[in-house]
Design a protein around this motif. Structure first.
Motif, mmCIF file in Angstrom:
data_model
loop_
_atom_site.group_PDB
_atom_site.id
_atom_site.type_symbol
_atom_site.label_atom_id
_atom_site.label_comp_id
_atom_site.label_asym_id
_atom_site.label_seq_id
_atom_site.Cartn_x
_atom_site.Cartn_y
_atom_site.Cartn_z
ATOM 1 N N GLY A 24 0.896 -0.725 -0.147
ATOM 2 C CA GLY A 24 -0.268 0.264 0.031
ATOM 3 C C GLY A 24 0.670 1.462 -0.140
ATOM 4 N N THR A 25 1.600 0.961 0.596
ATOM 5 C CA THR A 25 2.624 2.280 0.775
ATOM 6 C C THR A 25 3.321 2.824 -0.465
ATOM 7 O OG1 THR A 25 2.956 1.969 3.179
ATOM 8 C CG2 THR A 25 4.704 3.345 1.572
ATOM 9 N N PHE A 26 3.886 1.485 -0.954
ATOM 10 C CA PHE A 26 4.790 2.109 -2.218
ATOM 11 C C PHE A 26 3.068 2.592 -2.871
ATOM 12 C CE2 PHE A 26 5.183 -0.550 -6.915
ATOM 13 C CZ PHE A 26 6.051 0.251 -7.401
ATOM 14 N N GLY A 27 2.181 1.978 -2.917
ATOM 15 C CA GLY A 27 1.286 1.776 -4.499
ATOM 16 C C GLY A 27 0.717 3.319 -4.643
ATOM 17 N N ASN A 28 0.353 3.811 -3.134
ATOM 18 C CA ASN A 28 -0.098 4.950 -3.243
ATOM 19 C C ASN A 28 0.694 5.899 -3.058
ATOM 20 O OD1 ASN A 28 -3.103 4.170 -1.862
ATOM 21 N ND2 ASN A 28 -2.057 3.516 -0.605
ATOM 22 N N VAL A 29 2.036 6.055 -2.479
ATOM 23 C CA VAL A 29 3.162 7.113 -2.369
ATOM 24 C C VAL A 29 3.593 7.148 -4.680
ATOM 25 C CG1 VAL A 29 5.672 7.638 -3.185
ATOM 26 C CG2 VAL A 29 4.223 6.710 -0.524
ATOM 27 N N LEU A 30 3.415 6.305 -5.159
ATOM 28 C CA LEU A 30 3.473 5.837 -6.638
ATOM 29 C C LEU A 30 2.091 6.907 -7.264
ATOM 30 C CD1 LEU A 30 5.857 5.533 -8.836
ATOM 31 C CD2 LEU A 30 4.592 2.707 -9.019
ATOM 32 N N CYS A 58 -3.045 6.937 5.157
ATOM 33 C CA CYS A 58 -3.261 7.367 6.280
ATOM 34 C C CYS A 58 -3.745 6.546 7.478
ATOM 35 C CB CYS A 58 -3.590 8.916 6.818
ATOM 36 S SG CYS A 58 -2.653 10.646 5.909
ATOM 37 N N MET A 59 -5.130 5.843 6.488
ATOM 38 C CA MET A 59 -5.476 4.686 6.634
ATOM 39 C C MET A 59 -4.189 3.023 7.187
ATOM 40 S SD MET A 59 -8.032 3.812 7.914
ATOM 41 C CE MET A 59 -9.906 3.096 8.319
ATOM 42 N N LEU A 60 -3.606 2.996 6.104
ATOM 43 C CA LEU A 60 -2.806 2.180 6.830
ATOM 44 C C LEU A 60 -1.592 2.376 7.608
ATOM 45 C CD1 LEU A 60 -1.300 1.670 3.173
ATOM 46 C CD2 LEU A 60 -2.939 -0.011 4.157
ATOM 47 N N TYR A 61 -1.012 3.360 8.267
ATOM 48 C CA TYR A 61 -0.145 3.936 9.060
ATOM 49 C C TYR A 61 -0.701 4.402 10.265
ATOM 50 C CZ TYR A 61 3.456 3.481 5.668
ATOM 51 O OH TYR A 61 4.642 2.776 4.863
ATOM 52 N N VAL A 62 -1.840 4.917 10.146
ATOM 53 C CA VAL A 62 -3.252 5.201 11.611
ATOM 54 C C VAL A 62 -3.337 4.048 11.573
ATOM 55 C CG1 VAL A 62 -4.681 6.047 12.475
ATOM 56 C CG2 VAL A 62 -3.067 7.645 11.151
ATOM 57 N N ASN A 293 -7.442 -0.035 1.045
ATOM 58 C CA ASN A 293 -6.901 1.336 1.080
ATOM 59 C C ASN A 293 -5.557 0.690 0.344
ATOM 60 O OD1 ASN A 293 -8.026 1.353 4.067
ATOM 61 N ND2 ASN A 293 -8.794 3.211 2.751
ATOM 62 N N THR A 294 -5.036 -1.068 -0.083
ATOM 63 C CA THR A 294 -3.751 -0.828 -0.650
ATOM 64 C C THR A 294 -3.779 -0.611 -1.868
ATOM 65 O OG1 THR A 294 -3.560 -2.149 1.496
ATOM 66 C CG2 THR A 294 -1.946 -3.344 -0.371
ATOM 67 N N CYS A 295 -5.396 -1.568 -2.563
ATOM 68 C CA CYS A 295 -5.040 -1.793 -4.140
ATOM 69 C C CYS A 295 -5.719 -1.244 -5.180
ATOM 70 C CB CYS A 295 -5.660 -3.252 -4.285
ATOM 71 S SG CYS A 295 -8.038 -3.267 -3.943
ATOM 72 N N ASN A 296 -6.023 0.812 -4.975
ATOM 73 C CA ASN A 296 -6.536 1.277 -5.339
ATOM 74 C C ASN A 296 -5.328 1.132 -7.003
ATOM 75 O OD1 ASN A 296 -8.836 1.553 -4.400
ATOM 76 N ND2 ASN A 296 -8.188 3.444 -3.319
ATOM 77 N N PHE A 297 -3.617 1.076 -6.600
ATOM 78 C CA PHE A 297 -3.151 1.383 -7.343
ATOM 79 C C PHE A 297 -3.199 0.081 -8.133
ATOM 80 C CE2 PHE A 297 1.154 0.045 -8.545
ATOM 81 C CZ PHE A 297 2.148 1.935 -9.041
#
Length: 348
Positions: A24-30, A58-62, A293-297
């Motif tokens: 999710g971090t990789f995908g959302n940042v990209l 934010c959802m993933l980290y919070v 929250n992870t798969c949108n990318f």
């Protein structure tokens, strides 16, 4: 087998959570990097999709990071103090609502573009998208303000029923009754049922309109219609992406709402809280929600050719930069012995 069942939930949290966080971090940042490119800035929906990517991060980290730390290291951020209990509980509701209603806003924008293509450029502007985004955030903050008042640290029984531990939760009494019996239904409506109705109705309107549009385009075979056909293809591509996002959202978020409503009926209140949190179904419905929250990318890449091409360009640029850095370090390392040798010769 029943004794081993609670541990399945713990394993799911420990194994699946870091995978979802990394992907999710990789995908959302990209996604944020790609959506900030000039070719995407022309579309008003880009502002909302940027907000969606930030909210997903934010959802993933919070939310999810807290769960992983709790199940791996037995440390809960919420239980540190009364302030962290209130703020974190409030934040997770705010962020979750933002992710939902940003998607509703994007769907509304697509409905206007599909049903009113000529006036949509005047209605759907970037400024309106920014105002919509701000309104969604402020509304989510206000609607969930009661959590800041009602959440507190309370003593709760642990599994051996002889000791107690301090946990963050709804204040016992009237607020706990409101939270379990009333707020759970309100949350179901604002987080799932109402968005589900809006998204489903919007999707039906969009699909119906696109089918009519395709029939008209196919019946017009004059050379002058090529540009219009290309424009319709771009619109259809973005709309297909939106329909997929909506479907994934409904599949991923509806189970947790149903679980929260049904939990008081199949898990009694005197059931130790640590055993309730080890319930495998609690892990499944939560991880399913965080999957959204992870798969949108991945959905962007699968459905959008322009997004996919831009992702390839960024990855190639990043790969080239890394190669140049490594090459520069290699050249510096190979030259340093020669330079040192020259300095040693001048000393004699």
């Amino acid at each position: 087998m029943a004794q081993d069942q609670p541990e399945i939930g713990v394993l799911l949290w420990q194994i699946v959570s870091p995978f979802l966080i990394l992907v999710g971090t990789f995908g959302n940042v990209l996604s944020i990097a790609i959506l900030n490119q000039k070719r995407f800035q022309k579309q008003p929906s880009t502002t909302l999709l940027l907000g969606l990517s930030v909210a997903d991060l934010c959802m993933l980290y919070v939310g999810l990071l807290r769960q992983w730390v709790k199940y791996v290291f037995a440390v809960d951020f919420r239980d540190i103090s009364e302030i962290t209990c209130k703020i974190h509980g409030w934040l997770i509701y705010v962020i979750a609502d933002c992710t939902v209603w940003i998607l509703v806003a994007v769907t509304t924008e697509r409905i206007i573009v599909t049903l009113r293509p000529f006036s949509s450029k005047r209605i759907c502007t970037k400024n309106l998208s920014i105002i919509s985004l701000i309104t969604i955030v402020i509304s989510a903050m206000v609607i969930n303000l009661h959590v800041l008042i009602g959440y507190e640290l309370t003593e709760n029984a642990i599994s051996n029923l002889t000791n107690t531990t301090v946990i963050c939760g709804a204040r016992a009494g009237a607020y706990e009754n409101f939270f379990d019996n009333i707020w759970s239904w309100i949350d179901l409506c604002k987080f799932s049922i109402i968005p589900f109705i809006v998204l489903s109705s919007g999707n039906i309107c969009i699909v119906y309109k696109l089918m009519q549009s395709k029939k008209r385009v196919s019946s017009q075979i004059t050379p002058g219609t090529t540009q219009n056909a290309n424009q319709n293809n771009k619109t259809s591509s973005l709309t297909l992406l939106l329909l997929t996002l909506n479907a994934v959202f409904i599949v991923c978020t509806l189970p947790i709402c149903i679980y929260l409503i049904g939990r008081p009926y199949w898990l009694p209140k005197d059931h130790p809280d640590d055993l309730r949190l080890k319930d495998p179904w609690w892990a499944v419905v939560n991880l399913l929600m965080y999957t959204n929250n992870t798969c949108n990318f991945l959905l962007y890449c699968l459905m959008g050719s322009r997004f996919r091409d831009e992702a390839k360009n960024i990855m190639n640029t990043l790969r080239t930069s890394i190669f140049r850095v490594k090459l520069a370090r290699t050249q510096t390392g190979s030259e340093s012995p020669t330079i040192a040798h020259r300095h040693s010769l001048t000393e004699f």
